[in-house]
Scaffold this active site. Structure first.
Site, PDB file in Angstrom:
ATOM      1  N   LYS A  44     -26.798  -5.486 -27.349  1.00 51.75           N
ATOM      2  CA  LYS A  44     -26.989  -5.130 -28.768  1.00 51.75           C
ATOM      3  C   LYS A  44     -28.277  -5.743 -29.312  1.00 51.75           C
ATOM      4  O   LYS A  44     -28.618  -5.601 -30.476  1.00 51.75           O
ATOM      5  CB  LYS A  44     -25.813  -5.643 -29.612  1.00 51.75           C
ATOM      6  CG  LYS A  44     -24.501  -4.946 -29.380  1.00 51.75           C
ATOM      7  CD  LYS A  44     -23.524  -5.120 -30.544  1.00 51.75           C
ATOM      8  CE  LYS A  44     -22.995  -6.498 -30.707  1.00 51.75           C
ATOM      9  NZ  LYS A  44     -21.883  -6.558 -31.683  1.00 51.75           N
ATOM     10  N   LYS A  46     -28.724  -8.904 -29.696  1.00 47.36           N
ATOM     11  CA  LYS A  46     -28.328 -10.050 -30.536  1.00 47.36           C
ATOM     12  C   LYS A  46     -28.150 -11.278 -29.652  1.00 47.36           C
ATOM     13  O   LYS A  46     -27.521 -11.208 -28.611  1.00 47.36           O
ATOM     14  CB  LYS A  46     -26.968  -9.778 -31.196  1.00 47.36           C
ATOM     15  CG  LYS A  46     -27.039  -9.007 -32.488  1.00 47.36           C
ATOM     16  CD  LYS A  46     -25.638  -9.025 -33.153  1.00 47.36           C
ATOM     17  CE  LYS A  46     -25.757  -8.718 -34.633  1.00 47.36           C
ATOM     18  NZ  LYS A  46     -24.489  -8.777 -35.327  1.00 47.36           N
TER      19      LYS A  46
HETATM   20  N1  C2G Z   1     -19.847  -7.593 -42.343  1.00 47.43           N
HETATM   21  C1  C2G Z   1     -19.611  -7.409 -43.708  1.00 47.43           C
HETATM   22  N2  C2G Z   1     -20.345  -8.085 -44.610  1.00 47.43           N
HETATM   23  C2  C2G Z   1     -21.310  -8.949 -44.210  1.00 47.43           C
HETATM   24  C3  C2G Z   1     -21.555  -9.151 -42.835  1.00 47.43           C
HETATM   25  C4  C2G Z   1     -20.798  -8.459 -41.906  1.00 47.43           C
HETATM   26  O1  C2G Z   1     -18.723  -6.617 -44.088  1.00 47.43           O
HETATM   27  N3  C2G Z   1     -22.017  -9.606 -45.157  1.00 47.43           N
HETATM   28  C5  C2G Z   1     -19.036  -6.825 -41.384  1.00 47.43           C
HETATM   29  C6  C2G Z   1     -19.876  -5.888 -40.523  1.00 47.43           C
HETATM   30  O2  C2G Z   1     -20.129  -4.671 -41.228  1.00 47.43           O
HETATM   31  C7  C2G Z   1     -18.957  -5.676 -39.315  1.00 47.43           C
HETATM   32  C8  C2G Z   1     -18.232  -7.035 -39.201  1.00 47.43           C
HETATM   33  O3  C2G Z   1     -18.405  -7.705 -40.467  1.00 47.43           O
HETATM   34  O4  C2G Z   1     -17.994  -4.652 -39.601  1.00 47.43           O
HETATM   35  C9  C2G Z   1     -18.798  -7.908 -38.095  1.00 47.43           C
HETATM   36  O5  C2G Z   1     -20.186  -8.067 -38.343  1.00 47.43           O
HETATM   37  P1  C2G Z   1     -21.150  -8.363 -37.065  1.00 47.43           P
HETATM   38  O6  C2G Z   1     -20.599  -9.495 -36.296  1.00 47.43           O
HETATM   39  O7  C2G Z   1     -22.560  -8.383 -37.557  1.00 47.43           O
HETATM   40  O8  C2G Z   1     -20.885  -7.024 -36.219  1.00 47.43           O
HETATM   41  P2  C2G Z   1     -21.983  -6.153 -35.460  1.00 47.43           P
HETATM   42  O9  C2G Z   1     -22.950  -7.006 -34.759  1.00 47.43           O
HETATM   43  O10 C2G Z   1     -22.448  -5.139 -36.443  1.00 47.43           O
HETATM   44  O11 C2G Z   1     -21.095  -5.474 -34.291  1.00 47.43           O
HETATM   45  O12 C2G Z   1     -19.317  -1.971 -31.691  1.00 47.43           O
HETATM   46  C10 C2G Z   1     -19.568  -2.451 -32.991  1.00 47.43           C
HETATM   47  C11 C2G Z   1     -20.378  -3.708 -32.964  1.00 47.43           C
HETATM   48  O13 C2G Z   1     -19.803  -4.672 -32.095  1.00 47.43           O
HETATM   49  C12 C2G Z   1     -20.488  -4.253 -34.381  1.00 47.43           C
END
Ligand code: C2G
Length: 128
Positions: A44, A46
């Site tokens: 990803k 990350k």
């Molecule tokens: N999130 C949120 N508000 C934030 C930060 C994150 O609602 N201020 C939500 C994101 O939209 C996501 C969840 O928290 O639904 C987890 O965020 P991340 O760990 O950043 O997830 P991400 O890297 O986007 O991984 O297959 C899907 C991916 O694994 C999603």
């Protein structure tokens, strides 16, 4: 029992994640979190501060989370939904539209993100 699933890295766990998990759980009775493995995070683009075991420990402390499964790839969602008999797939709306193909298998819900907080911001503050 209405089952909900969501996926993410959940690095530097914060209240934005809690808001998401709380609302996801409210859509059913049982919430599964697909937690991105360190290897999948690389895919990803990350690099998480905390490794999978730490991030898993943080999630286990959250009362809304009923089960955690590893997220190893982009294309495991359909199998996860079928194998776990999931009724609702939930993601923050930064992903709006990206997972509409899952509508064939379950309800797809995108929830508004919590503004101003992100693992990236926390990292910036840590550097100061
Ligand atoms: N999130 C949120 N508000 C934030 C930060 C994150 O609602 N201020 C939500 C994101 O939209 C996501 C969840 O928290 O639904 C987890 O965020 P991340 O760990 O950043 O997830 P991400 O890297 O986007 O991984 O297959 C899907 C991916 O694994 C999603």
């Amino acid at each position: 029992m209405k089952k909900v699933i969501t996926y993410g890295t959940f690095d530097l766990f914060h209240y934005g994640h809690i808001n998401l998990l709380e609302r996801a759980k409210a859509l059913g009775d049982y919430l599964i979190v697909g937690l991105s493995t360190d290897e999948f995070n690389e895919e990803k683009g990350k690099i998480s501060t905390f490794k999978y075991e730490e991030r898993e420990k943080h999630l286990k402390a959250i009362k809304y989370v009923d089960e955690i499964i590893p997220e190893n790839s982009w294309d495991q969602k359909i199998d996860d939904i079928k194998n776990n008999k999931v009724d609702v797939f939930v993601m923050g709306d930064d992903w709006k539209g990206k997972f509409d193909f899952l509508k064939e298998y379950c309800e797809v819900v995108y929830l508004p993100r919590t503004p101003e907080i992100s693992s990236t911001i926390i990292k910036e503050v840590q550097k100061k």
